[in-house]
Enzyme design. Structure first.
Site: not given
Ligand code: ASP
Length: 296
Positions: A165, A195-196, A216-217, A219
């Site tokens: 992301t 996602g977030d 990021t992560g 979400g």
């Molecule tokens: N946060 C993003 C999601 O959940 C994915 C990511 O940051 O890698 O869609």
């Protein structure tokens, strides 16, 4: 009064250690290093924070190195669904798109939604249709080259965060802040899953005199913690430093079993970039000119 600019970028948090030896980490580090210098120069020359974060995210969407824009990996059914959002701190305006499939730069569409519609979050086919109507650059499925491909296979596991992301937070010389985030979502995500990243308050938030945040992560954990707004509110209401607020929110995400990271700018242009994964693509130059570029 003129303020000292500051900028932070991320290209996603995840199990980046698995790319060791492929050359990919070095390439991403080099791209982010050049990009952060370019955006910082823009800000020094008077660019607005919103222009700076838009430019940073567009460039990262276009590289194909990150899991956003060109580099997005397909969902469980084999097609991409992209999410993005942007927010300006001087007026708390925000725009976001979710589940878009054909617009080349989702962050540009999110900005259009912010500046030219009364909607904050626009989703699905109607968002793509708006982009087409407004003559945005549209692409077909062949444009996307999943960044997680190594040797012809998509690496990574659905339950581990994706790796790329992208996001940017900036403060300009007027003291205005902005934040932007763009993603292809988690690897092999459920079709229709949001996602977030496009959720204001979860993946993205900006408020003048307080700060700006992009996450990021995985979400779902960031949504459940209202993570971006949580960082802002801890600074604003509890008077915490950006480092302490960002660290506490990442600890809350960790305590729930979540993985990821975030970038945040504080009221004086301080930068914090915590993560609890093996790496996070990141780069920043704070208000004192301190430059950081890192991966692991
Ligand atoms: N946060 C993003 C999601 O959940 C994915 C990511 O940051 O890698 O869609």
């Amino acid at each position: 009064m003129s303020h000292l600019p500051s900028i932070a970028l991320h290209g996603g948090a995840g199990n980046l250690a698995r790319y060791a030896g492929t050359g990919r980490l070095e390439e991403a580090e080099s791209v982010l290093g050049h990009l952060v210098d370019h955006i910082y120069t823009m800000l020094q020359q008077g660019a607005s924070a919103v222009d700076a974060v838009t430019e940073a995210v567009v460039r990262m969407e276009d590289t194909g190195l990150f899991h956003a824009g060109r580099g997005s990996a397909p969902n469980q059914h084999g097609y991409v669904e992209l999410d993005a959002s942007i927010m300006t701190g001087h007026n708390l305006e925000a725009g976001a798109v979710a589940l878009v499939r054909r617009v080349k730069n989702p962050i540009k569409l999110a900005r259009y939604v912010m500046e030219h519609t009364s909607t904050v979050l626009l989703g699905g086919a109607e968002a793509d249709a708006l982009a087409e109507l407004q003559n945005f650059e549209m692409v077909d499925a062949s444009y996307f080259q999943p960044c997680d491909m190594i040797g012809g296979a998509i690496v990574g596991h659905p339950s581990s965060p994706s790796t790329g992301t992208v996001g940017a937070v900036a403060r300009d010389t007027h003291g205005n802040v902005a934040a932007a985030t763009s993603t292809g979502g988690t690897l092999r995500k459920t079709a229709g899953r949001i996602g977030d990243a496009p959720l204001i308050g979860s993946g993205t938030y900006a408020k003048n005199n307080v700060g700006a945040v992009s996450c990021t992560g995985i979400g779902e954990y960031f949504i459940r913690n209202a993570a971006a707004y949580a960082v802002i509110s801890r600074m604003e209401l509890l008077g915490e430093s950006v480092g302490s607020a960002a660290g506490t929110v990442m600890q809350h995400i960790h305590d729930l079993g979540g993985e990821g990271g975030l970038i945040a700018i504080g009221p004086r242009g301080e930068v914090s970039m915590p993560f609890n994964t093996s790496g996070m693509y990141r780069a920043s130059i704070d208000a004192w000119g301190k430059r950081i570029v890192g991966v692991l």
